[in-house]
Design a protein around this motif. Structure first.
Motif, mmCIF file in Angstrom:
data_model
loop_
_atom_site.group_PDB
_atom_site.id
_atom_site.type_symbol
_atom_site.label_atom_id
_atom_site.label_comp_id
_atom_site.label_asym_id
_atom_site.label_seq_id
_atom_site.Cartn_x
_atom_site.Cartn_y
_atom_site.Cartn_z
ATOM 1 N N ILE A 240 1.584 5.655 7.229
ATOM 2 C CA ILE A 240 1.779 4.504 6.340
ATOM 3 C C ILE A 240 1.906 3.180 7.101
ATOM 4 N N PRO A 241 2.750 3.076 8.144
ATOM 5 C CA PRO A 241 2.855 1.786 8.837
ATOM 6 C C PRO A 241 1.540 1.301 9.432
ATOM 7 N N ALA A 242 0.719 2.226 9.920
ATOM 8 C CA ALA A 242 -0.550 1.835 10.533
ATOM 9 C C ALA A 242 -1.593 1.450 9.489
ATOM 10 N N LEU A 243 -1.531 2.042 8.298
ATOM 11 C CA LEU A 243 -2.537 1.807 7.276
ATOM 12 C C LEU A 243 -2.236 0.602 6.393
ATOM 13 N N MET A 244 -0.952 0.256 6.243
ATOM 14 C CA MET A 244 -0.551 -0.672 5.188
ATOM 15 C C MET A 244 -1.231 -2.030 5.279
ATOM 16 N N ARG A 245 -1.341 -2.611 6.444
ATOM 17 C CA ARG A 245 -1.842 -3.987 6.553
ATOM 18 C C ARG A 245 -3.289 -4.105 6.088
ATOM 19 N N ARG A 246 -4.151 -3.202 6.540
ATOM 20 C CA ARG A 246 -5.575 -3.316 6.228
ATOM 21 C C ARG A 246 -6.018 -2.396 5.094
ATOM 22 N N PHE A 247 -5.328 -1.275 4.909
ATOM 23 C CA PHE A 247 -5.750 -0.288 3.913
ATOM 24 C C PHE A 247 -4.554 0.142 3.051
ATOM 25 N N PRO A 248 -4.033 -0.763 2.227
ATOM 26 C CA PRO A 248 -2.840 -0.447 1.435
ATOM 27 C C PRO A 248 -3.054 0.680 0.420
ATOM 28 N N SER A 249 -4.265 0.774 -0.139
ATOM 29 C CA SER A 249 -4.523 1.867 -1.089
ATOM 30 C C SER A 249 -4.437 3.217 -0.392
ATOM 31 N N CYS A 250 -4.948 3.278 0.829
ATOM 32 C CA CYS A 250 -4.845 4.518 1.607
ATOM 33 C C CYS A 250 -3.388 4.849 1.905
ATOM 34 N N ALA A 251 -2.600 3.828 2.232
ATOM 35 C CA ALA A 251 -1.193 4.043 2.556
ATOM 36 C C ALA A 251 -0.429 4.604 1.363
ATOM 37 N N VAL A 252 -0.674 4.034 0.181
ATOM 38 C CA VAL A 252 0.021 4.486 -1.027
ATOM 39 C C VAL A 252 -0.552 5.826 -1.505
ATOM 40 N N GLY A 253 -1.864 5.898 -1.588
ATOM 41 C CA GLY A 253 -2.503 7.068 -2.185
ATOM 42 C C GLY A 253 -2.343 8.335 -1.391
ATOM 43 N N TYR A 254 -2.291 8.240 -0.053
ATOM 44 C CA TYR A 254 -2.180 9.467 0.722
ATOM 45 C C TYR A 254 -0.819 10.125 0.515
ATOM 46 N N GLY A 255 0.192 9.331 0.214
ATOM 47 C CA GLY A 255 1.493 9.910 -0.122
ATOM 48 C C GLY A 255 1.494 10.587 -1.479
ATOM 49 N N ALA A 256 0.509 10.258 -2.315
ATOM 50 C CA ALA A 256 0.293 10.889 -3.619
ATOM 51 C C ALA A 256 1.566 10.863 -4.475
ATOM 52 N N ALA A 257 1.991 12.028 -4.977
ATOM 53 C CA ALA A 257 3.137 12.070 -5.888
ATOM 54 C C ALA A 257 4.419 11.588 -5.236
ATOM 55 N N THR A 258 4.523 11.705 -3.914
ATOM 56 C CA THR A 258 5.756 11.310 -3.225
ATOM 57 C C THR A 258 5.906 9.802 -3.107
ATOM 58 N N ALA A 259 4.878 9.040 -3.531
ATOM 59 C CA ALA A 259 4.946 7.581 -3.417
ATOM 60 C C ALA A 259 6.040 6.993 -4.293
ATOM 61 N N MET A 260 6.498 7.729 -5.317
ATOM 62 C CA MET A 260 7.545 7.195 -6.176
ATOM 63 C C MET A 260 8.939 7.632 -5.728
ATOM 64 N N ASP A 261 9.023 8.467 -4.687
ATOM 65 C CA ASP A 261 10.357 8.877 -4.241
ATOM 66 C C ASP A 261 10.443 9.005 -2.724
ATOM 67 N N PHE A 262 9.906 10.094 -2.155
ATOM 68 C CA PHE A 262 10.184 10.411 -0.758
ATOM 69 C C PHE A 262 9.591 9.404 0.215
ATOM 70 N N THR A 263 8.333 9.026 0.010
ATOM 71 C CA THR A 263 7.706 8.071 0.937
ATOM 72 C C THR A 263 7.873 6.617 0.501
ATOM 73 N N LEU A 264 8.509 6.391 -0.643
ATOM 74 C CA LEU A 264 8.689 5.016 -1.126
ATOM 75 C C LEU A 264 9.453 4.130 -0.141
ATOM 76 N N PRO A 265 10.534 4.600 0.513
ATOM 77 C CA PRO A 265 11.213 3.733 1.486
ATOM 78 C C PRO A 265 10.306 3.294 2.636
ATOM 79 N N VAL A 266 9.435 4.203 3.093
ATOM 80 C CA VAL A 266 8.519 3.846 4.175
ATOM 81 C C VAL A 266 7.484 2.834 3.677
ATOM 82 N N LEU A 267 7.009 3.031 2.447
ATOM 83 C CA LEU A 267 6.053 2.094 1.859
ATOM 84 C C LEU A 267 6.684 0.714 1.694
ATOM 85 N N GLN A 268 7.915 0.672 1.214
ATOM 86 C CA GLN A 268 8.590 -0.610 1.014
ATOM 87 C C GLN A 268 8.829 -1.317 2.348
#
Length: 301
Positions: A240-268
């Motif tokens: 996620i940290p490496a993808l977010m700047r240039r590929f935010p959809s990849c960063a969010v989407g690869y976490g899939a269902a966990t984007a609303m809970d487990f990986t959300l702190p890393v995304l934020q």
């Protein structure tokens, strides 16, 4: 043929019909769901211990999980990359550290230890009197009832979901591309295609996918599904940290269902507050879709 689908979706639907406005009750609910996950994974470990000649099946478990992980990940990232080419980079302030990714990795490792504990415990139990399948089924139904309540009271309204086209697009691409990867994985492994579609419909929700597939296809394939989705989550945390700047959809989407809970702190932390509603919408839709599609595809066999 659809009795298993009904038994699982019914408690999810019933839970979704239960409103809860008390924050203290919601806190108890969240803690209960976490504890139930540990219990069910422990029971899954016991089921695995009851498999004859378990050591001989370890190669199958890791082969199946790694093939599906590679195929689904490649399909997801390709689709999400195309979405990023169309939408461009994320605009907004970057976030601040919320939680250490190493703490998240240790938490995931703890889940693996719970299953290992179940395997060890199962060595001392008699499969004839310890009805682990029945216990797992009842525990799963209770878990889905609690998850249904969680989804209903997550704060997401239908209007908020429909007005976030980026989150909807990410969820749709993950859904479709996962199925493409699942079909490819099933073909490579010479498995029934509906099994590949079921594997690909976990969307990173390792506790649920492992439990449902173990219940329908046995603990060997259930363990493979668990490892597939757990590894996906661990890879997402690191990427996620490496993808977010240039590929935010990849960063969010690869976490899939966990984007609303487990990986959300890393995304934020990596994308700031601007990424939070996108992640929650995408994760919410995939969380709701996971049990529905997994059980639908499994019922086709």
């Amino acid at each position: 043929m659809y009795s298993g689908l009904l038994l699982v979706l019914l408690p999810l639907a019933l839970g979704y019909c239960i409103p809860c406005r008390s924050q203290s009750l919601l806190h108890v609910l969240n803690v209960s769901v976490a504890r139930m996950v540990y219990l069910i994974l422990f029971l899954m470990g016991i089921s695995l211990a009851f498999v004859d000649n378990l050591v001989a099946h370890l190669g199958t478990i890791f082969q199946v999980s790694l093939v599906f992980l590679a195929c689904i990940s490649a399909a997801n990232l390709a689709g999400l990359w195309l979405l990023d080419l169309r939408r461009g980079q994320l605009k907004g302030k970057r976030g601040v550290p919320v939680i250490s990714k190493w703490a998240l990795l240790l938490d995931s490792a703890g889940l693996c230890l719970v299953i290992l504990g179940g395997v060890i415990t199962g060595q001392f139990l008699d499969a004839d009197w310890f009805k682990v399948d029945t216990l797992s089924e009842w525990a799963l139904m209770l878990l889905l009832l609690l998850i249904g309540v969680q989804l209903r009271n997550s704060g997401m309204k239908l209007r908020q979901i429909l007005l976030n086209p980026w989150g909807l697009s990410i969820a749709f691409i993950v859904l479709v591309s996962s199925w493409a990867g699942g079909l490819l994985g099933a073909w490579l492994l010479d498995m029934p295609l509906n099994h590949g579609l079921a594997f690909s419909s976990g969307y990173g929700w390792y506790s649920l996918s492992g439990i449902l597939i173990s219940d329908q296809l046995g603990p060997v394939l259930g363990s493979a599904a668990f490892i597939n989705d757990l590894t996906r989550e661990l890879v997402a945390i690191m990427m996620i940290p490496a993808l977010m700047r240039r590929f935010p959809s990849c960063a969010v989407g690869y976490g899939a269902a966990t984007a609303m809970d487990f990986t959300l702190p890393v995304l934020q932390r990596s994308g700031g507050v601007a990424i939070v509603p996108i992640a929650i919408v995408s994760g919410f839709i995939l969380s709701l879709a996971a049990p529905i599609f997994m059980l639908t595809f499994l019922s086709l066999g």
